[in-house]
Design a protein around this motif. Structure first.
Motif, PDB file in Angstrom:
ATOM      1  N   LYS A 132       0.845  -1.212   0.000  1.00  0.00           N
ATOM      2  CA  LYS A 132       0.000   0.000   0.000  1.00  0.00           C
ATOM      3  C   LYS A 132       0.876   1.256   0.000  1.00  0.00           C
ATOM      4  O   LYS A 132       0.580   2.231  -0.694  1.00  0.00           O
ATOM      5  CB  LYS A 132      -0.918  -0.014   1.230  1.00  0.00           C
ATOM      6  CG  LYS A 132      -1.786   1.230   1.392  1.00  0.00           C
ATOM      7  CD  LYS A 132      -2.917   1.287   0.381  1.00  0.00           C
ATOM      8  CE  LYS A 132      -3.735   2.558   0.501  1.00  0.00           C
ATOM      9  NZ  LYS A 132      -4.749   2.667  -0.552  1.00  0.00           N
ATOM     10  N   ASN A 164       1.731   2.278  -3.209  1.00  0.00           N
ATOM     11  CA  ASN A 164       0.588   2.654  -4.053  1.00  0.00           C
ATOM     12  C   ASN A 164      -0.270   1.518  -4.588  1.00  0.00           C
ATOM     13  O   ASN A 164      -1.092   1.748  -5.482  1.00  0.00           O
ATOM     14  CB  ASN A 164       1.043   3.522  -5.235  1.00  0.00           C
ATOM     15  CG  ASN A 164       1.554   4.851  -4.739  1.00  0.00           C
ATOM     16  OD1 ASN A 164       0.952   5.441  -3.844  1.00  0.00           O
ATOM     17  ND2 ASN A 164       2.661   5.304  -5.285  1.00  0.00           N
ATOM     18  N   ALA A 173      -0.366   5.310   6.068  1.00  0.00           N
ATOM     19  CA  ALA A 173      -0.556   4.813   4.695  1.00  0.00           C
ATOM     20  C   ALA A 173      -2.012   4.952   4.254  1.00  0.00           C
ATOM     21  O   ALA A 173      -2.301   5.027   3.065  1.00  0.00           O
ATOM     22  CB  ALA A 173      -0.104   3.357   4.597  1.00  0.00           C
ATOM     23  N   GLY A 178      -4.704  10.915   4.381  1.00  0.00           N
ATOM     24  CA  GLY A 178      -4.729  11.816   3.230  1.00  0.00           C
ATOM     25  C   GLY A 178      -5.555  11.282   2.075  1.00  0.00           C
ATOM     26  O   GLY A 178      -5.115  11.335   0.938  1.00  0.00           O
ATOM     27  N   ARG A 216      -6.165   8.389   1.012  1.00  0.00           N
ATOM     28  CA  ARG A 216      -5.563   7.310   0.223  1.00  0.00           C
ATOM     29  C   ARG A 216      -6.437   6.066   0.184  1.00  0.00           C
ATOM     30  O   ARG A 216      -6.076   5.078  -0.422  1.00  0.00           O
ATOM     31  CB  ARG A 216      -4.174   6.949   0.763  1.00  0.00           C
ATOM     32  CG  ARG A 216      -3.145   7.928   0.310  1.00  0.00           C
ATOM     33  CD  ARG A 216      -1.743   7.423   0.333  1.00  0.00           C
ATOM     34  NE  ARG A 216      -0.902   8.507  -0.129  1.00  0.00           N
ATOM     35  CZ  ARG A 216      -0.547   9.540   0.621  1.00  0.00           C
ATOM     36  NH1 ARG A 216      -0.926   9.595   1.882  1.00  0.00           N
ATOM     37  NH2 ARG A 216       0.189  10.502   0.123  1.00  0.00           N
ATOM     38  N   SER A 225      -8.012  11.424   9.330  1.00  0.00           N
ATOM     39  CA  SER A 225      -8.205  11.057   7.940  1.00  0.00           C
ATOM     40  C   SER A 225      -9.636  10.637   7.752  1.00  0.00           C
ATOM     41  O   SER A 225     -10.191   9.913   8.572  1.00  0.00           O
ATOM     42  CB  SER A 225      -7.276   9.911   7.569  1.00  0.00           C
ATOM     43  OG  SER A 225      -5.984  10.393   7.432  1.00  0.00           O
TER      44      SER A 225
END
Lengths: 503, 503
Positions: free
Chosen positions: A106, A109, A140, A143, A145, A269
């Motif tokens: 992760k 990406n 991870a 933000g 993601r 987050s």
């Protein structure tokens, strides 16, 4: 790997160390296990006793700190191994935690699969992730993601790893507030109104994490809140509601672990916020949830855009997991109610429920709005008519009756005792209340002793836009000890921008 | 914030706890500071003594574990406050670490500015980041999330926060190997050859972090390596070289902190690898560095593509920071040399330097290649001619002379003593050595006791492609104790795929 893990045995001893949830072991530097296994300070080691296994962080201690052939354990490690003292435990290298490879992927990406998240959440639940690893996971996922798919899988994995309640009926209502606003203790009022109208609303709440009080802290002033699952069911069966602490029910336990790390990082987050809120609600057996999103410059959610985005995602993830979510974006620019701190908030709640003349109007208003929406979600009122029904339920004393009923069922209604040392902060000149810093106000209440002291906190006596005279009281600090009062006072003096009075 | 931080004073006491670099404080649950400040387990607190200030993690202990009005400290915390014992220390809430907001911004996809990275690295150097925060930083920089600009700024910030050596001349040569390959102890040979040709090569090396031995461990078998800066300068001045341990010189100290967290996560991010390697080299005052990138399925860098990408970035960041970087991608499919472990590697190094007939040919070859390239970088040989000069330097005994000179200058040349318990692992049938797992081989050496025991390790006695007879020795395990030998043996039995013998 089995045959590489040679097992050593050491005598277990409590070190009398409170490390929160963190599992810590202490071994002597000259211990034969340390030497032969090559264990060093901060290594991860596995400890086993009977069927219980933990992975703990190792501190190496000087030889005068511990008996030979003994391993010292933090309270959490001792409890998780179900030890009484003097038992022998098996010590080995910690096994490789396989789910960490999907975390690494992760970071590079690759999206998480559903199975990745089930495994990671499972390992965190077992205590197999240390703080460094949990922090990496939280970062991870930070933000934005996490995709909607990933948030949904994470939520579901968090539900599955803990207890799950099933009330055997529908609708089961619930409410939640995306925190950040001092006071704002609407829950006891809302639950009483909704339950008084015959809807099922088994509410479990949290204690304060970083705020001056959680709903469970406030309710604890008035009744017993630490109910086990069996007792909780009885209360809900007999009253249609509860106002209990969620901590003893073990709903979505990984959420508590993640929140603690997020607080250290001060990282909010969206993905994890959604998984946190919805996993608790689904695990609690709710089918319909109203989520209050206070929005303002010093609230948790700062802009209406952010609130709307959060709202959309809460609704979508809820939908995918069979939970009907509605949201309401509310004013988050000033405290709701007067009291900030468990005892003072309990006082406000009672005033509203009893219909006393000096009940804080904005607390009452907000509670009625939320209760009205829940009554509509539960089909007790037509769209737009819920608030009228809610107001009627409150004004006729039915909500107060229901509240007393819930408290009696949970263990009795206690008397308020808000005896405290107080300091009144007065306006230095005539003017209009232009702005209040919610975060600093919460900090002030905490410095006065909240939530550890139930009488401590701040009484916020004005409203935005109100004109105050020179010498008029803006807020009172309440503290259990003179020392704490002074401490909070010093903070206030150094932070007079906590409230801005203008023309 | 000054006046909100009311200062409390407690007596400092060492708790005899080795927590590595982690700063830990222990306070009693009934301590007046805990109570009045609202400190809980795992809180961050600030401790001050004289001009020294640290931020430590708090563990709360039962009242029988510590005297009243006392704060217990881990070894690292005690040392960083420069305490002797019995002093009083000031205890306050930890201040807000401002650089964490740029970390949060990075998590939300905003790039770091140069100032952001200077502040973050500065705070980490001061011990103001706890492990959760360091892990978040490492993760936020992971997965190629750092641009070349960010890597450059990070590298430079890491240099600036520690000691920086200046040799007052150019070129100053250095070499580095992007680890992962057992044995491969070329450094002492390369340094001796290069210095024997009149080039300046003040080499400082690390001890093992996760490998069975670092160059400093190997050199420690043969001479003294813990030189302070003054002594290091003397050695370099008199011999043109050094083969010392970098740890006592405090070059790029944040690198050590980051590496420890990366190891827990087993996370190798290119950006941080580059900053790690180059910051150490620049801080050491190097002007020309040759970087060896062993590449192979079980090496750190697994594909030639990845090696080439890494190479490009190393060269570019070096260029921006006035460091001439050259790289060489080498075969990383099998160990280099025979010995794996400090003592066994030292034996191989001596054999090559002395030109003994049974010196490991591939260790010699690789050392000559690297030394040749460095001689070319230092203009002692024309392009393509360096290896001839290197070979000549080794064959004529000049390198061995220089090596002895360096060792004598550092504190004398010690005798090798590799007495150990051994076990010889033999081929079960005739065949060809098809594959070897470098990672498992390193693990085997560590289980045998390396790097803690200097005689422990593995002697790897074959090469890829070599035909072995049934009963021929493939590798020997060396261990200081029978227990460790058995332990490593059990691992080998459970992991026979460590070496694959085929048709």
């Amino acid at each position: 790997m089995s045959s590489m893990n040679i097992t050593h045995t050491l005598m277990a001893k409590s070190m009398g160390v409170n490390s929160h949830h963190e599992l810590v072991a202490f071994m002597r530097s000259d211990c034969h296990v340390c030497r032969s296994e090559g264990f060093e300070a901060l290594a991860s080691i596995q400890l086993g006793h009977g069927e219980h296994t933990i992975i703990a962080k190792l501190y190496v201690v000087d030889i005068d700190q511990l008996d030979a052939d003994t391993v010292g354990l933090s309270h959490a490690a001792f409890a998780k191994l179900k030890l009484k003292g003097g038992e022998s435990v098996k010590v080995t290298h910690a096994p490789v935690v396989n789910s960490l490879s999907s975390l690494r992927a992760k970071i590079f990406n690759q999206p998480f699969s559903e199975i990745d998240l089930i495994e990671i959440v499972g390992d965190i639940a077992k205590g197999h992730y240390n703080d460094i690893e949990i922090s990496s996971f939280v970062t991870a996922c930070g933000g934005d993601r996490l995709s909607i798919d990933e948030i949904t899988w994470l939520t579901n994995a968090m539900v599955k790893v803990g207890e799950q309640l099933d009330w055997g009926t529908t609708p089961v209502l619930d409410k939640h507030c995306v925190g950040g606003l001092p006071g704002n203790r609407t829950t006891p009022i809302v639950v009483s109104i909704v339950a008084a109208n015959g809807l099922l609303i088994p509410k479990t709440s949290s204690r304060a994490i970083t705020s001056p009080a959680g709903t469970a802290d406030t309710m604890e002033i008035l009744t017993r809140v630490d109910l086990d699952l069996c007792r909780l069911r009885q209360v809900v069966k007999s009253t249609g509601a509860s106002l209990a602490w969620g901590g003893s029910v073990k709903l979505s336990p990984v959420d508590d672990v993640l929140i603690r790390v997020e607080k250290v990082l001060d990282l909010d987050s969206e993905g994890q916020l959604i998984a946190s809120v919805l996993s608790k609600k689904i695990a609690a057996g709710s089918t319909h949830v109203l989520i209050d999103i206070p929005t303002g410059a010093s609230a948790k959610v700062r802009t209406v855009d952010a609130a709307e985005n959060l709202s959309r995602q809460l609704i979508e993830v809820g939908k995918r997991l069979n939970l009907k979510v509605e949201t309401i974006i509310t004013d988050g620019n000033e405290p709701v109610g007067q009291g900030i701190g468990a005892g003072l908030e309990a006082r406000d709640v009672l005033k509203v429920l009893k219909g006393e003349g000096d009940a804080p109007e904005n607390l009452k208003e907000r509670a009625l709005t939320l209760a009205g929406l829940l009554l509509e979600m539960g089909n007790k009122a037509d769209k737009g008519q819920g608030k009228i029904l809610a107001t009627n339920t409150l004004d006729t004393g039915k909500a107060w009756q229901k509240f007393m009923e819930i408290c009696l069922s949970q263990g009795g209604l206690k008397q308020l005792d808000n005896t405290a040392h107080t300091y009144s902060f007065e306006a230095q000149y005539k003017g209009v209340i232009k702005q209040v810093d919610n975060r600093k106000l919460a900090r002030l209440a905490k410095l006065a002793g909240a939530p550890a002291s139930s009488v401590a906190g701040v009484d916020w006596k004005v409203r935005l836009g109100q004109t105050v005279e020179k010498g008029q009281s803006i807020l009172d600090i309440h503290a259990e000890t003179k020392g704490e009062l002074n401490y909070a006072y010093e903070y206030l003096v150094a932070n007079e921008d906590i409230v801005i009075i203008g023309e």
